[in-house]
Write a protein that holds these residues in place. Structure first.
Motif, PDB file in Angstrom:
ATOM      1  N   LEU A   1       5.987   5.407  -2.863  1.00  8.23           N
ATOM      2  CA  LEU A   1       6.850   4.335  -2.338  1.00  8.23           C
ATOM      3  C   LEU A   1       7.910   4.910  -1.400  1.00  8.23           C
ATOM      4  O   LEU A   1       8.597   4.169  -0.708  1.00  8.23           O
ATOM      5  CB  LEU A   1       7.507   3.578  -3.495  1.00  8.23           C
ATOM      6  CG  LEU A   1       6.512   2.726  -4.300  1.00  8.23           C
ATOM      7  CD1 LEU A   1       7.046   2.405  -5.676  1.00  8.23           C
ATOM      8  CD2 LEU A   1       6.163   1.450  -3.549  1.00  8.23           C
TER       9      LEU A   1
ATOM     10  N   SER B   1       5.861   5.179   3.260  1.00  7.26           N
ATOM     11  CA  SER B   1       5.372   3.797   3.277  1.00  7.26           C
ATOM     12  C   SER B   1       3.934   3.603   3.730  1.00  7.26           C
ATOM     13  O   SER B   1       3.329   2.584   3.409  1.00  7.26           O
ATOM     14  CB  SER B   1       6.262   2.961   4.190  1.00  7.26           C
ATOM     15  OG  SER B   1       7.591   3.069   3.776  1.00  7.26           O
TER      16      SER B   1
ATOM     17  N   TRP C   1       1.091   1.894   1.897  1.00  6.88           N
ATOM     18  CA  TRP C   1       1.126   0.474   1.560  1.00  6.88           C
ATOM     19  C   TRP C   1       0.531  -0.362   2.671  1.00  6.88           C
ATOM     20  O   TRP C   1       0.563  -1.576   2.634  1.00  6.88           O
ATOM     21  CB  TRP C   1       2.568   0.067   1.173  1.00  6.88           C
ATOM     22  CG  TRP C   1       2.967   0.983   0.073  1.00  6.88           C
ATOM     23  CD1 TRP C   1       3.628   2.164   0.182  1.00  6.88           C
ATOM     24  CD2 TRP C   1       2.581   0.878  -1.299  1.00  6.88           C
ATOM     25  NE1 TRP C   1       3.686   2.799  -1.031  1.00  6.88           N
ATOM     26  CE2 TRP C   1       3.061   2.026  -1.960  1.00  6.88           C
ATOM     27  CE3 TRP C   1       1.881  -0.075  -2.043  1.00  6.88           C
ATOM     28  CZ2 TRP C   1       2.863   2.241  -3.322  1.00  6.88           C
ATOM     29  CZ3 TRP C   1       1.692   0.147  -3.398  1.00  6.88           C
ATOM     30  CH2 TRP C   1       2.172   1.291  -4.025  1.00  6.88           C
TER      31      TRP C   1
ATOM     32  N   TYR D   1      10.217   4.348   9.529  1.00  5.82           N
ATOM     33  CA  TYR D   1       9.481   3.497   8.581  1.00  5.82           C
ATOM     34  C   TYR D   1       9.024   4.174   7.296  1.00  5.82           C
ATOM     35  O   TYR D   1       8.849   3.501   6.286  1.00  5.82           O
ATOM     36  CB  TYR D   1       8.258   2.829   9.231  1.00  5.82           C
ATOM     37  CG  TYR D   1       8.638   1.835  10.293  1.00  5.82           C
ATOM     38  CD1 TYR D   1       9.210   0.610   9.937  1.00  5.82           C
ATOM     39  CD2 TYR D   1       8.457   2.119  11.637  1.00  5.82           C
ATOM     40  CE1 TYR D   1       9.579  -0.300  10.901  1.00  5.82           C
ATOM     41  CE2 TYR D   1       8.822   1.209  12.605  1.00  5.82           C
ATOM     42  CZ  TYR D   1       9.389  -0.004  12.240  1.00  5.82           C
ATOM     43  OH  TYR D   1       9.761  -0.905  13.201  1.00  5.82           O
TER      44      TYR D   1
ATOM     45  N   SER E   1      11.230   1.899   3.751  1.00  5.14           N
ATOM     46  CA  SER E   1      10.928   0.473   3.896  1.00  5.14           C
ATOM     47  C   SER E   1      10.289  -0.085   2.636  1.00  5.14           C
ATOM     48  O   SER E   1      10.430  -1.264   2.343  1.00  5.14           O
ATOM     49  CB  SER E   1      10.105   0.194   5.145  1.00  5.14           C
ATOM     50  OG  SER E   1       8.850   0.769   5.050  1.00  5.14           O
ATOM     51  N   ASN E   2       9.600   0.751   1.862  1.00  6.86           N
ATOM     52  CA  ASN E   2       8.979   0.264   0.625  1.00  6.86           C
ATOM     53  C   ASN E   2       9.535   0.937  -0.619  1.00  6.86           C
ATOM     54  O   ASN E   2       8.933   0.862  -1.677  1.00  6.86           O
ATOM     55  CB  ASN E   2       7.473   0.494   0.687  1.00  6.86           C
ATOM     56  CG  ASN E   2       6.828  -0.382   1.739  1.00  6.86           C
ATOM     57  OD1 ASN E   2       6.668  -1.568   1.545  1.00  6.86           O
ATOM     58  ND2 ASN E   2       6.521   0.210   2.864  1.00  6.86           N
ATOM     59  N   GLU E   3      10.659   1.603  -0.518  1.00  4.37           N
ATOM     60  CA  GLU E   3      11.146   2.371  -1.668  1.00  4.37           C
ATOM     61  C   GLU E   3      11.473   1.438  -2.827  1.00  4.37           C
ATOM     62  O   GLU E   3      11.831   0.278  -2.646  1.00  4.37           O
ATOM     63  CB  GLU E   3      12.356   3.235  -1.289  1.00  4.37           C
ATOM     64  CG  GLU E   3      13.606   2.442  -1.002  1.00  4.37           C
ATOM     65  CD  GLU E   3      14.764   3.323  -0.526  1.00  4.37           C
ATOM     66  OE1 GLU E   3      14.615   4.558  -0.454  1.00  4.37           O
ATOM     67  OE2 GLU E   3      15.811   2.749  -0.236  1.00  4.37           O
ATOM     68  N   SER E   4      11.317   1.980  -4.030  1.00  2.00           N
ATOM     69  CA  SER E   4      11.521   1.171  -5.227  1.00  2.00           C
ATOM     70  C   SER E   4      11.933   2.090  -6.372  1.00  2.00           C
ATOM     71  O   SER E   4      11.417   3.203  -6.481  1.00  2.00           O
ATOM     72  CB  SER E   4      10.210   0.466  -5.573  1.00  2.00           C
ATOM     73  OG  SER E   4      10.136   0.201  -6.951  1.00  2.00           O
TER      74      SER E   4
END
Ligand SMILES: *Cc1c(COP(=O)(O)O)cnc(C)c1O
Length: 455
Positions: A349, A352, A355, A418, A422-425
């Motif tokens: 994550l 990115s 994903w 990006y 952008s998708n880190e969690s």
């Protein structure tokens, strides 16, 4: 054919970066890995400044009046916005939080473009009050902007054009809607200042951008005939980043096959980002400005100058080229079916590309902990510290120069655009990787956190 960890495989080295290499090999990454006890990102704001300056230089060479806006969605760090405020670079935002960040770091409202579809009322209200330029995406949105402007102060706006060559795009106004929108702007009189038109194209091709920009110049001239100001156009982002050399990229695409990936995973090569681009960044802008749009003999630059039109740009990825990298620590190394599986202390994550049915391909670089004699090359994929089979940072069995050991670092190059966040969690309650800013003024490298946890 049975592979062994020693079998060579496809590689894709990022372009060399001797200056960053010196910093990476000077021991700082191991210190920071110890300090944070997890993965982290390194940011290089000087590179961002240089990239923005290169875009400005391309405008100046062509004699075109313009303003560069950093598309904020490409990376959330404060460091970039601080540089925008300091250098008079604009910012492209699409959400209330992004707008607050830009204003809060001192970017002037007039230097902010607000893009994105069906913008929330709170976003529009702040944008109008602060004099930002709103790229209107739909007729109902235009009605809300006009109503808001009547109640507060005149709104500055652009009308976003649906690209005729991408008719399935969900963004922008088609020809009929543009006609209606212009009529509503005329009716709204002093409530709005209709400053021109915008588009954002997917892909990285030069010609379609120049063609559509030429169309927008014509639209401006027509709108002016109707008494609207129409003195600027925005051609959005999509200036490619060149990550790797042409020969390396071509060889990679030729050689790689499903046997080169963990679990025989196969990727569609057309889903890969084009990691080599012969014309990238500010050179792509140069090429766009030098293109002669259909139906005329003048270059786009000449048409803009003749019509007295300001050119707005919204590069995201291209302003972040070589402006950051991501560092993971190797936690474990195992061998399976003739190749290695590394597990690092973060997750995919924080990278990115996974994903988007794709993979971030520039080779991660191994920084060994302490000196070890260089061994034979070792092929291994890179998994994340989670319980998901699908959490691989790199499915490819990367050719590492020697067998990695726990405690070694793996540096993913050029991740600021990006990849980083952008998708880190915080999946598994893992902390988000901190961002460490490297300030290199005066020939000395110092580090600081991008922002304090409370801000
Ligand atoms: C995402 C986006 C950009 C930036 O695109 P890049 O490919 O990063 O340059 C610019 N403008 C709009 C409207 C966008 O949605």
């Amino acid at each position: 054919m049975a592979v062994s960890p020693r079998t060579p495989g496809p590689t894709l080295p990022a372009h060399p970066d001797p200056e960053l290499d010196r910093i990476l090999r000077g021991g700082l990454p191991h210190e920071l890995a110890y300090a944070f006890g997890g993965p982290f990102h390194l940011l290089l704001p000087d590179r961002f400044d240089a990239n923005a300056a290169a875009f400005r230089a391309a405008l100046a060479e062509a004699g075109v009046d313009g303003l560069v806006h950093y598309a904020k969605k490409a990376n959330k760090a404060a460091a970039w916005i601080e540089r925008c405020a300091a250098t008079g670079t604009g910012v492209d935002v699409a959400a209330a939080g992004e707008l607050r960040e830009a204003l809060g770091h001192g970017v002037r409202g007039e230097h902010i473009v607000v893009t994105g579809p069906a913008k929330a009322d709170d976003l529009l209200r702040v944008a109008v009050l602060q004099g930002c330029l709103i790229a209107v995406d739909a007729l109902d949105e235009l009605d809300r902007v006009i109503a808001l402007a009547r109640a507060t102060r005149p709104a500055r706006l652009l009308l976003r054009r649906l690209p005729p060559a991408q008719p399935h795009s969900r963004f922008g106004l088609d020809d009929a809607e543009l006609g209606t929108a212009l009529a509503r702007c005329e009716e709204a009189r002093d409530a709005v200042r209709m400053e021109g038109f915008s588009f954002h194209l997917s892909g990285y091709a030069v010609q379609p951008r120049a063609e559509l920009a030429g169309d927008l110049v014509d639209l401006c001239l027509k709108a002016r005939a109707a008494g609207l100001p129409a003195d600027r156009i925005s051609i959005g982002g999509g200036f490619a980043v060149d990550y790797a050399a042409a020969g390396d990229w071509e060889r990679f695409l030729r050689e790689q096959d499903p046997g080169d990936y963990h679990a025989g995973k196969s990727f569609t090569t057309s889903d890969f980002y084009p990691y080599h681009s012969p014309v990238a960044g500010a050179d792509a802008l140069r090429a766009i400005l030098a293109t002669r749009p259909r139906g005329g003999t003048a270059t786009l630059a000449a048409r803009l100058k003749d019509a007295g039109i300001t050119l707005l740009l919204e590069p995201g990825r291209a302003l972040l080229d070589r402006a950051g990298c991501t560092v993971f620590t190797v936690r474990g190394v195992k061998e399976r079916d003739g190749y290695g599986i590394l597990t690092v202390d973060g997750t995919s994550l924080s990278l990115s590309e996974q994903w988007f049915n794709s993979e971030y391909l520039p080779d991660p670089v191994l920084l060994t902990a302490g000196d070890r004699p260089a061994g034979p090359p070792f092929r291994a994929c890179v998994g994340g510290a989670t319980c998901l089979e699908s959490d691989l940072l790199t499915w490819r069995k990367v050719v590492h120069p020697t067998r990695p050991h726990p405690g070694d670092l793996l540096v993913y190059p050029n991740t600021a655009g990006y990849q980083m966040d952008s998708n880190e969690s915080p999946f598994h309650d893992l902390p988000l990787p901190p961002k460490v800013v490297l300030d290199t003024a005066g020939g000395r490298t110092r580090w600081r956190l991008d922002r304090h946890p409370a801000t």
